[in-house]
Structure formats: structure tokens, C-alpha cells
Design an enzyme around this catalytic site. Structure first.
Site, short mmCIF file in Angstrom:
data_model
loop_
_atom_site.label_atom_id
_atom_site.label_comp_id
_atom_site.label_asym_id
_atom_site.label_seq_id
_atom_site.Cartn_x
_atom_site.Cartn_y
_atom_site.Cartn_z
N TYR A 1 0.85 -1.20 0.00
CA TYR A 1 0.00 0.00 0.00
C TYR A 1 0.88 1.25 0.00
O TYR A 1 0.57 2.25 -0.67
CB TYR A 1 -0.91 0.01 1.24
N SER B 1 9.59 -9.61 38.46
CA SER B 1 8.68 -10.76 38.47
C SER B 1 9.41 -12.07 38.19
O SER B 1 8.88 -13.14 38.41
CB SER B 1 7.60 -10.56 37.40
N GLY C 1 10.23 -12.66 35.12
CA GLY C 1 10.04 -12.78 33.67
C GLY C 1 11.21 -12.13 32.94
O GLY C 1 12.05 -11.48 33.57
N ASP D 1 11.54 -9.56 30.80
CA ASP D 1 11.70 -8.11 30.70
C ASP D 1 12.18 -7.49 32.02
O ASP D 1 13.13 -6.71 32.04
CB ASP D 1 10.38 -7.45 30.28
#
Ligand code: XMP
Length: 514
Positions: free
Chosen positions: A83, A226, A228, A230
Site C-alpha cells: 500500500y 517478576s 520474567g 523483561d
């Protein structure tokens, strides 16, 4: 900022993030901006190049996204994709034919002939497969442009105004199906935009460390950790920058995988210089969850309890200085709308309460994609297992223990899950899957062990492959591995007498059971 930047101008295409990742893989920093961004902002960023993404519209739709043609007069190289290419042709006076004549639309792998006499295609063969996905097509390139690629159905599969450094490709160089697509992007970045390739994770770390030190001065920083990927990488980076000025607060609600709380504590206390605070609140969480079996109620309780425990601790001891979080780039980009930063948290809910006044928020990973976050984590010395950790739901095992969550049921699930992970690691199959875990559905079935009747818990195994977790296929784990996992779980986890394998894709299922 002086950082070498390319802008990916987003016209709503499904591959906008993929384009940005491909650019970053070429060691060029780029940012996705919505097509509504003011041209003044683009000028002020002085990008080395601009890429127009694809999009679902026709340039003739009344509501289709357009951009001021002034952008082509800035002397900044532009590459239009799909596009974006049609929009470039339309804006500069070429001819775009709308989809009325369906016979011309192309979808899928398409044999394409390239003219190699231009910087974009000079490093690739004269023909190859490109990935097409369009209905409208360009029948005539604008004045000053030459046609530099064709397919059987597409008279202008790519076009260029070499002097003005304007390029357009009808196909998608960013998808793997386009042979030499990465070479084309690289040529655009290095030969047309004359980028130097300054986006490297080593220099990212050095720059981030100096920036953090300059911002923080002698103040303290608190980070919610946490375990996790990140928040762990953010913790490692902050530790490198400011050592003991950093305090990581880790809420251990007991709904993590087996021994995970200890693993997180060991990693950060042994390998990194920081203050590490572990809040052991397993009993409090279980108390709140007593008698609750509705999945949404459980989520809400876990989220609220997490919020309260975390912020009470901060209020008590660390409610000044700076607050850091592991926000990453995909958390911030909202396609076509803007890049408004939002507070990213363990439970997508831990906004800073109004009564706590930090000096500021630090988000050292806010410009990085997940794969870049992982690369930084590896360079900072985080354990491989942590850096390559699979996604884990914020409410943890609370949504994998179906029905009421009790200490006994959490333990059964943790033990079964640990066996699954152990076997998957041993046979090397873990790497093939995006996510796998055990679920405790809360179903009892009859079995026989030795000569005795049993009536015990059922464990379900869930394993999926996916690119984006929006859709997922159930993983085709070989039967012998499943068999091994099943017999180990039944032999080693008391009170489990049956194991089943979930063969539901998403949709219609979701990855998690709750
Ligand atoms: P579903 O079950 O929605 O899961 O197909 C898609 C991915 O998201 C993870 N997931 C969550 N992550 N909080 C999170 O941070 C949650 O409440 C949550 N629920 C699901 C899931 O593990 C999978 O990777």
C-alpha cells in the site's frame, strides 16, 4: 538525539512490526510512527530514511490513510511497501488501478523479474520469488520513476526514482517468503539511506548505563521484579549502572513454577550487585483464594493482592527516588494510533498509586523488541534459562489449577510441570515449542495401580507453537516423549493417575485453560 534512525510510517499493515524488526536486525535503529504523525515531528527527528508500510486500504477509499506529498520533497530516502508503494505512486501522479478487475490481484509467492541496475536490487539475482498480497495495482509509475521489477500480472512490481532516492515495491520484502527480501532492505538502508549500522546491543548497554547514571545521580531506584524476561533484563541493566542504589522487590505469591522463587532469588543475589527484597506471601494469596473457583474472580483477586502487597512494601521502605519498570517497545506501540507509553506491569495493572511520589520513571528497555531484550540479557550475564523463558501468565498457576487453588493442588501441578519441562529439555524438544505446561483440570478418574483401585487427579499437558500467541497450533510432540512424561508423572506425583494431551489449536481454544 543524534541517534541514526529510520522511521517506519505505519499505514495499518499487518507486517509493520516485522518491518521494524528487520530494520533493527540490520543494526539500524527504527521507530514505528502512525501515519497521523505531524511532518514537523518527522523533520525534527532527521531520519536517515522512511519506510511506508502496507495497509488494508485502497488509495481510492474515502477513509484511506494518506500522507502529505511534502514528505517526498525532504531529500530523505523513502521506501514504499505494498500500500505504501501505491500511495507513493498515487501521490506523485502515477496511475493506480483499483480492484475492479480482479484478474490482476496477486496473492502469495510470485515469480518476479528484477532490474539490477539500481541500488535496491544490485545485490540480488535477476529473478526470484516475492510475496504478494494486493488487489489494487500500479499500472504506470509516476514521472521521473523507472520500473525496476515486474511479474506476469503486475506491470510495476517495483519502481524507483534513483536521483530522489524514492523506491516502491508492490511485494513484501520483510516476510521470509520473499527470496532476497532481507538483501533488499539492507541495500535500502546501507546503499540508499547510507546508514552506518550503529544499532548494536553492546553500545546500547553502554549508552543506557550512562543515561541511567546521569538521570539517577545518587538517588535510589526501585524495580518490581517478576522473574520474567523483561523485568529481569531491566534489573540486570540497572544493576550494571547503579549497583546497590537499585532495590528489586520480588513478590513471591507461590503461584510460580516449581522452585522458581528460589531460582530468581539466587540469580539476582549471587550474580548481581543490588538490594534484593523477596516478599514471601504465599499463605496470604492462598487465603484470599480460598473457596474461589471462577477464573475471572481468581484473576482479579491475584491482581489486586499483588498490587496491595507490592505497593505496601514500597510505601513502607522505598517510596522515593525513581521507579523502574521493564516496559519494552511492543508494549508501547499501538498500531496506527501512536506510541503513548503505558505502565506495563506483571498483571497489567500495577500503575503507581497517587500517594506515592517518585522523582520519575525509568524504562531502560522501552525501545527494544523482545529479541533485542534477550540479546541484552545474554550480554549482561543472565542465565540462558531465564533469558529464553517462555511466557508465563501474570496470575501464574492460579489459572492452571482449574477451580479452587489450594496449597496441595499447586504442589501437584508444580511437580507434574517440572517433570514435563525436564523431559522436554532432555530430549531437546523444548526449543521447538513456543510454550508448554501442565494443567490441573480438577477432574478425578478411576484407575488401577498394583491391584488397587485409584480415584485420583487428572493432569493435562498443553503445548503450542505460534509466532504471536494470537493464534497457535497444538504441538505435535512425538508419542514416545509424551509416553515418558505420562509415566513419570503418574509414578512420581502421588495423587495423579491419568495424563491427557490437549490437541486444541487457538482458535477455537486459548493457550491457557482459564
Ligand atoms: P491465551 O490463553 O489468551 O494466552 O491464548 C496467550 C498468551 O498469553 C499468556 N497469558 C497471560 N499473560 N497475564 C499475562 O501476563 C494473563 O492474565 C495471561 N493469560 C494468558 C499465555 O500464557 C499465553 O502465552
Amino acid at each position: 538525539m543524534g541517534k541514526e534512525t529510520v522511521i517506519v510510517l505505519d499505514f495499518g499493515g499487518q507486517y509493520n512490526r516485522l518491518i521494524a524488526r528487520r530494520v533493527r536486525e540490520c543494526n539500524v535503529y527504527c521507530e514505528i510512527l502512525p501515519y497521523t504523525v505531524d511532518i514537523g515531528k518527522i523533520k525534527s527527528m532527521a531520519p536517515k530514511g522512511i519506510i511506508f508500510t502496507g495497509g488494508p486500504n485502497s488509495v481510492y477509499d474515502e477513509s484511506s490513510p494518506h500522507y502529505s506529498a511534502e514528505i517526498f520533497e525532504l531529500g530523505i530516502p523513502v521506501l514504499g511497501i505494498c500500500y505504501g508503494c501505491q500511495l507513493m505512486a498515487y501521490s506523485l501522479g502515477g496511475n493506480v488501478v483499483s480492484a475492479a478487475d480482479d484478474s490482476v490481484s496477486e496473492y502469495g509467492k510470485t515469480e518476479t523479474a528484477y532490474d539490477n541496475g539500481n541500488p535496491l536490487f544490485k545485490n540480488i539475482p535477476e529473478s526470484g520469488i516475492s510475496w504478494m498480497s494486493h488487489r489494487d495495482y500500479i499500472s504506470e509509475a509516476p514521472n521521473g520513476f523507472s520500473v525496476i521489477a515486474k511479474t506476469q500480472n503486475c506491470p510495476v512490481a517495483a519502481m524507483a526514482n534513483i536521483e530522489k532516492k524514492l523506491y516502491g515495491v508492490q511485494f513484501h520484502p520483510e516476510v521470509n517468503h520473499t527470496e532476497y527480501g532481507k538483501d533488499m532492505l539492507r541495500s535500502f538502508l546501507y546503499d540508499v539511506c547510507e546508514c552506518e549500522g550503529t544499532w548494536q546491543m553492546d553500545s546500547f548497554i553502554d549508552t543506557a548505563v550512562s543515561k541511567i547514571r546521569a538521570q539517577v545521580g545518587g538517588k535510589g531506584v526501585v524495580l518490581g521484579l517478576s522473574g520474567g524476561v523483561d523485568s529481569s533484563v531491566a534489573a540486570a541493566l540497572l544493576s550494571r549502572a547503579i549497583g546497590k542504589q537499585l532495590t528489586c522487590v520480588f513478590v513471591d505469591h507461590g503461584l510460580m513454577r516449581k522452585d522458581e522463587g528460589d531460582f530468581v532469588e539466587n540469580t539476582f543475589t549471587k550474580l548481581f550487585d543490588m538490594n534484593f527484597v523477596r516478599i514471601n506471601c504465599q499463605d496470604e494469596f492462598l487465603d484470599k483464594l480460598k473457596g474461589v473457583s471462577d477464573p475471572e474472580d481468581k484473576r482479579k483477586i491475584i491482581g489486586t493482592e499483588f498490587y496491595n502487597v507490592f505497593w505496601d512494601k514500597i510505601r513502607e521502605s522505598y517510596g522515593s527516588g525513581y521507579f523502574a519498570q521493564g516496559t519494552i517497545y511492543p508494549d508501547r506501540i499501538e498500531s496506527g494510533k501512536g506510541d503513548a507509553a503505558k505502565i506495563k506491569t506483571h498483571h497489567n495493572q500495577v500503575g503507581v498509586p497517587g500517594d506515592i511520589k517518585f522523582e520519575g520513571i525509568i524504562e531502560p528497555l522501552k525501545d527494544l523488541f523482545k529479541d533485542e531484550v534477550r540479546a541484552v540479557g545474554e550480554k549482561l550475564g543472565l542465565p540462558h534459562d531465564l533469558v529464553w523463558r517462555q511466557p508465563f501468565p501474570g496470575p501464574g498457576l492460579g489459572v492452571r489449577v482449574i477451580g479452587e487453588v489450594t496449597a496441595e493442588r499447586v504442589k501437584i501441578l508444580q511437580d507434574a510441570d517440572a517433570i514435563l519441562r525436564d523431559e522436554m529439555d532432555k530430549c531437546g524438544y523444548a526449543k521447538e515449542m513456543s510454550q508448554f505446561f501442565a494443567v490441573l483440570p480438577g477432574v478425578r478418574t478411576v484407575g488401577v495401580m498394583g491391584d488397587a483401585r485409584t480415584y485420583s487427579e487428572l493432569v493435562a499437558i498443553r503445548a503450542v507453537t505460534t509466532d504471536d500467541f494470537m493464534t497457535a497450533d497444538w504441538a505435535k510432540i512425538p508419542y514416545d516423549i509424551l509416553g515418558k512424561v505420562s509415566s513419570r508423572i503418574i509414578n512420581e506425583v502421588p495423587s495423579v493417575n491419568r495424563v491427557v494431551y490437549d490437541i486444541t489449536s487457538k482458535p477455537p481454544g486459548t493457550v491457557e485453560w482459564e
